[in-house]
Design a protein around this motif. Structure first.
Motif, PDB file in Angstrom:
ATOM      1  N   ALA A   1       0.840  -1.199   0.000  1.00  0.00           N
ATOM      2  CA  ALA A   1       0.000   0.000   0.000  1.00  0.00           C
ATOM      3  C   ALA A   1       0.874   1.247   0.000  1.00  0.00           C
ATOM      4  CB  ALA A   1      -0.920  -0.007   1.213  1.00  0.00           C
ATOM      5  N   ALA A   2       1.904   1.252   0.838  1.00  0.00           N
ATOM      6  CA  ALA A   2       2.821   2.395   0.912  1.00  0.00           C
ATOM      7  C   ALA A   2       3.520   2.607  -0.427  1.00  0.00           C
ATOM      8  CB  ALA A   2       3.845   2.162   2.026  1.00  0.00           C
ATOM      9  N   THR A   3       3.923   1.502  -1.055  1.00  0.00           N
ATOM     10  CA  THR A   3       4.613   1.593  -2.341  1.00  0.00           C
ATOM     11  C   THR A   3       3.687   2.127  -3.427  1.00  0.00           C
ATOM     12  OG1 THR A   3       6.033  -0.277  -1.722  1.00  0.00           O
ATOM     13  CG2 THR A   3       5.913   0.287  -4.062  1.00  0.00           C
ATOM     14  N   GLY A   4       2.438   1.656  -3.427  1.00  0.00           N
ATOM     15  CA  GLY A   4       1.475   2.129  -4.412  1.00  0.00           C
ATOM     16  C   GLY A   4       1.183   3.611  -4.248  1.00  0.00           C
ATOM     17  N   CYS A   5       0.987   4.048  -2.991  1.00  0.00           N
ATOM     18  CA  CYS A   5       0.724   5.462  -2.733  1.00  0.00           C
ATOM     19  C   CYS A   5       1.910   6.320  -3.161  1.00  0.00           C
ATOM     20  CB  CYS A   5       0.430   5.685  -1.245  1.00  0.00           C
ATOM     21  SG  CYS A   5      -1.174   5.049  -0.703  1.00  0.00           S
ATOM     22  N   THR A   6       3.109   5.837  -2.875  1.00  0.00           N
ATOM     23  CA  THR A   6       4.306   6.584  -3.253  1.00  0.00           C
ATOM     24  C   THR A   6       4.449   6.665  -4.769  1.00  0.00           C
ATOM     25  OG1 THR A   6       5.417   5.847  -1.219  1.00  0.00           O
ATOM     26  CG2 THR A   6       6.807   6.747  -2.970  1.00  0.00           C
ATOM     27  N   ALA A   7       4.203   5.547  -5.450  1.00  0.00           N
ATOM     28  CA  ALA A   7       4.292   5.543  -6.915  1.00  0.00           C
ATOM     29  C   ALA A   7       3.265   6.493  -7.521  1.00  0.00           C
ATOM     30  CB  ALA A   7       4.077   4.128  -7.452  1.00  0.00           C
ATOM     31  N   GLY A   8       2.133   6.665  -6.836  1.00  0.00           N
ATOM     32  CA  GLY A   8       1.100   7.569  -7.334  1.00  0.00           C
ATOM     33  C   GLY A   8       1.519   9.020  -7.326  1.00  0.00           C
ATOM     34  N   ILE A   9       2.627   9.312  -6.647  1.00  0.00           N
ATOM     35  CA  ILE A   9       3.149  10.682  -6.620  1.00  0.00           C
ATOM     36  C   ILE A   9       3.842  11.026  -7.937  1.00  0.00           C
ATOM     37  CG2 ILE A   9       4.857  12.199  -5.503  1.00  0.00           C
ATOM     38  CD1 ILE A   9       4.329  10.717  -2.908  1.00  0.00           C
ATOM     39  N   ILE A  10       4.396  10.017  -8.599  1.00  0.00           N
ATOM     40  CA  ILE A  10       5.235  10.247  -9.778  1.00  0.00           C
ATOM     41  C   ILE A  10       4.536  11.070 -10.862  1.00  0.00           C
ATOM     42  CG2 ILE A  10       6.489   9.127 -11.667  1.00  0.00           C
ATOM     43  CD1 ILE A  10       7.099   6.825  -9.752  1.00  0.00           C
ATOM     44  N   PRO A  11       3.306  10.711 -11.302  1.00  0.00           N
ATOM     45  CA  PRO A  11       2.669  11.511 -12.358  1.00  0.00           C
ATOM     46  C   PRO A  11       2.463  12.971 -11.966  1.00  0.00           C
ATOM     47  CG  PRO A  11       1.571   9.396 -12.127  1.00  0.00           C
ATOM     48  CD  PRO A  11       2.500   9.519 -10.955  1.00  0.00           C
ATOM     49  N   SER A  12       2.062  13.201 -10.717  1.00  0.00           N
ATOM     50  CA  SER A  12       1.849  14.584 -10.268  1.00  0.00           C
ATOM     51  C   SER A  12       3.158  15.353 -10.256  1.00  0.00           C
ATOM     52  CB  SER A  12       1.230  14.595  -8.863  1.00  0.00           C
ATOM     53  OG  SER A  12      -0.067  14.061  -8.882  1.00  0.00           O
ATOM     54  N   MET A  13       4.214  14.707  -9.782  1.00  0.00           N
ATOM     55  CA  MET A  13       5.514  15.363  -9.715  1.00  0.00           C
ATOM     56  C   MET A  13       6.024  15.685 -11.121  1.00  0.00           C
ATOM     57  SD  MET A  13       9.070  13.970  -8.017  1.00  0.00           S
ATOM     58  CE  MET A  13       9.358  12.789  -9.343  1.00  0.00           C
ATOM     59  N   LEU A  14       5.906  14.720 -12.027  1.00  0.00           N
ATOM     60  CA  LEU A  14       6.396  14.935 -13.386  1.00  0.00           C
ATOM     61  C   LEU A  14       5.558  15.974 -14.115  1.00  0.00           C
ATOM     62  CD1 LEU A  14       7.312  11.322 -14.558  1.00  0.00           C
ATOM     63  CD2 LEU A  14       8.833  13.136 -13.756  1.00  0.00           C
ATOM     64  N   SER A  15       4.235  15.939 -13.897  1.00  0.00           N
ATOM     65  CA  SER A  15       3.393  16.923 -14.570  1.00  0.00           C
ATOM     66  C   SER A  15       3.699  18.328 -14.086  1.00  0.00           C
ATOM     67  CB  SER A  15       1.909  16.604 -14.353  1.00  0.00           C
ATOM     68  OG  SER A  15       1.548  16.740 -12.994  1.00  0.00           O
ATOM     69  N   CYS A  16       4.048  18.436 -12.800  1.00  0.00           N
ATOM     70  CA  CYS A  16       4.454  19.737 -12.269  1.00  0.00           C
ATOM     71  C   CYS A  16       5.739  20.190 -12.932  1.00  0.00           C
ATOM     72  CB  CYS A  16       4.633  19.653 -10.756  1.00  0.00           C
ATOM     73  SG  CYS A  16       5.512  21.066 -10.043  1.00  0.00           S
ATOM     74  N   ILE A  17       6.718  19.307 -12.947  1.00  0.00           N
ATOM     75  CA  ILE A  17       8.031  19.659 -13.485  1.00  0.00           C
ATOM     76  C   ILE A  17       7.957  19.964 -14.984  1.00  0.00           C
ATOM     77  CG2 ILE A  17      10.360  18.774 -13.924  1.00  0.00           C
ATOM     78  CD1 ILE A  17      10.089  17.201 -11.287  1.00  0.00           C
ATOM     79  N   LEU A  18       7.120  19.245 -15.698  1.00  0.00           N
ATOM     80  CA  LEU A  18       7.008  19.444 -17.139  1.00  0.00           C
ATOM     81  C   LEU A  18       6.026  20.555 -17.507  1.00  0.00           C
ATOM     82  CD1 LEU A  18       6.979  15.709 -18.285  1.00  0.00           C
ATOM     83  CD2 LEU A  18       8.900  17.309 -18.312  1.00  0.00           C
ATOM     84  N   GLY A  19       5.387  21.131 -16.511  1.00  0.00           N
ATOM     85  CA  GLY A  19       4.498  22.252 -16.761  1.00  0.00           C
ATOM     86  C   GLY A  19       3.060  21.880 -17.034  1.00  0.00           C
ATOM     87  N   LEU A  20       2.729  20.579 -17.004  1.00  0.00           N
ATOM     88  CA  LEU A  20       1.361  20.174 -17.299  1.00  0.00           C
ATOM     89  C   LEU A  20       0.403  20.571 -16.184  1.00  0.00           C
ATOM     90  CD1 LEU A  20       1.969  16.604 -18.771  1.00  0.00           C
ATOM     91  CD2 LEU A  20       1.644  18.754 -19.983  1.00  0.00           C
ATOM     92  N   ALA A  21       0.942  20.797 -14.980  1.00  0.00           N
ATOM     93  CA  ALA A  21       0.074  21.186 -13.866  1.00  0.00           C
ATOM     94  C   ALA A  21      -0.629  22.503 -14.149  1.00  0.00           C
ATOM     95  CB  ALA A  21       0.893  21.312 -12.584  1.00  0.00           C
ATOM     96  N   VAL A  22      -0.057  23.318 -15.033  1.00  0.00           N
ATOM     97  CA  VAL A  22      -0.677  24.599 -15.374  1.00  0.00           C
ATOM     98  C   VAL A  22      -2.061  24.377 -15.976  1.00  0.00           C
ATOM     99  CG1 VAL A  22      -0.449  26.655 -16.828  1.00  0.00           C
ATOM    100  CG2 VAL A  22       1.560  25.664 -15.724  1.00  0.00           C
ATOM    101  N   ILE A  23      -2.222  23.237 -16.674  1.00  0.00           N
ATOM    102  CA  ILE A  23      -3.520  22.922 -17.278  1.00  0.00           C
ATOM    103  C   ILE A  23      -4.588  22.821 -16.199  1.00  0.00           C
ATOM    104  CG2 ILE A  23      -4.832  21.182 -18.554  1.00  0.00           C
ATOM    105  CD1 ILE A  23      -2.253  20.485 -20.035  1.00  0.00           C
ATOM    106  N   PHE A  24      -4.255  22.073 -15.121  1.00  0.00           N
ATOM    107  CA  PHE A  24      -5.216  21.909 -14.036  1.00  0.00           C
ATOM    108  C   PHE A  24      -5.392  23.203 -13.255  1.00  0.00           C
ATOM    109  CE2 PHE A  24      -3.617  17.564 -14.726  1.00  0.00           C
ATOM    110  CZ  PHE A  24      -4.826  16.937 -15.002  1.00  0.00           C
TER     111      PHE A  24
END
Length: 204
Positions: free
Chosen positions: A39-62
């Motif tokens: 469960a901890a590993t799954g929750c942690t892995a779920g951070i990756i898309p949000s982190m990458l979208s932030c870094i790549l600028g996709l978070a601006v869309i949201f």
């Protein structure tokens, strides 16, 4: 350069009870240490898309698109309410066979992954959080954010593992009491329901 301020702030954010913490604790409590780790590993892995979208600028869309944000927010809310309903309907037992346990590990991790994937505020959090710790004159700000994001993820995983281990220890308290098991299950179900409702009705 990773500052002490970043480490302290990240630790406070990670330790505070949230959806991932509650999911990891409930999983460790009812399924044991191994399931809690998944469960901890799954929750942690779920951070990756949000982190990458932030870094790549996709978070601006949201951040700028109310529709995109609202759609993902209500999807996340519905998923939390589904988890609440599933836990509410459980039978009040902690018993699992080894075969059932093996088959369910991926499912447990995937649920944790979805919890963070369907939380649009996590993306906005990274958008607001990471840049604060990047020097204005940093030659490679993207690399800096990747490093900080990776440290944040590592800290999340370690803290969640500790939560899972502590939850497993608490199994002794309820293992032989179906009444206690049912009470705790419904308490966690109520927590997920409240988190789902809060996500659905919260502002941006």
């Amino acid at each position: 350069m990773i500052s002490m301020e970043f480490l302290i702030t990240s630790f406070i954010v990670v330790v505070l009870p949230g959806t991932g913490v509650i999911y990891t604790i409930s999983t460790g409590l009812f399924r044991g240490t191994r399931a809690g780790v998944f469960a901890a590993t799954g929750c942690t892995a779920g951070i990756i898309p949000s982190m990458l979208s932030c870094i790549l600028g996709l978070a601006v869309i949201f951040h700028t698109s109310a529709l995109a944000f609202q759609v993902l927010k209500f999807a996340g809310s519905a998923y939390l309410l589904y988890l609440a309903w599933s836990m509410w309907r459980q039978t009040g037992t902690l018993e699992l066979t080894a075969e059932e346990n093996r088959k369910s590990m991926f499912k447990i991790a995937f649920k944790g992954f979805l919890i963070n994937i369907l939380n649009p505020k996590l993306t906005i959090f990274f958008l607001a959080f990471l840049p604060q710790f990047i020097p204005v004159q940093a030659p490679m700000p993207v690399l800096n954010m990747l490093v900080l994001g990776s440290v944040f993820m590592g800290m999340t995983w370690v803290v969640f593992i500790v939560y899972a281990l502590l939850a497993d220890k608490a199994r002794i308290w309820i293992a032989n009491s179906p009444g206690k098991v049912k009470y705790v299950q419904r308490t966690f179900a109520a927590m997920f329901a409240m988190l789902g409702a809060r996500l659905a009705f919260s502002g941006r």
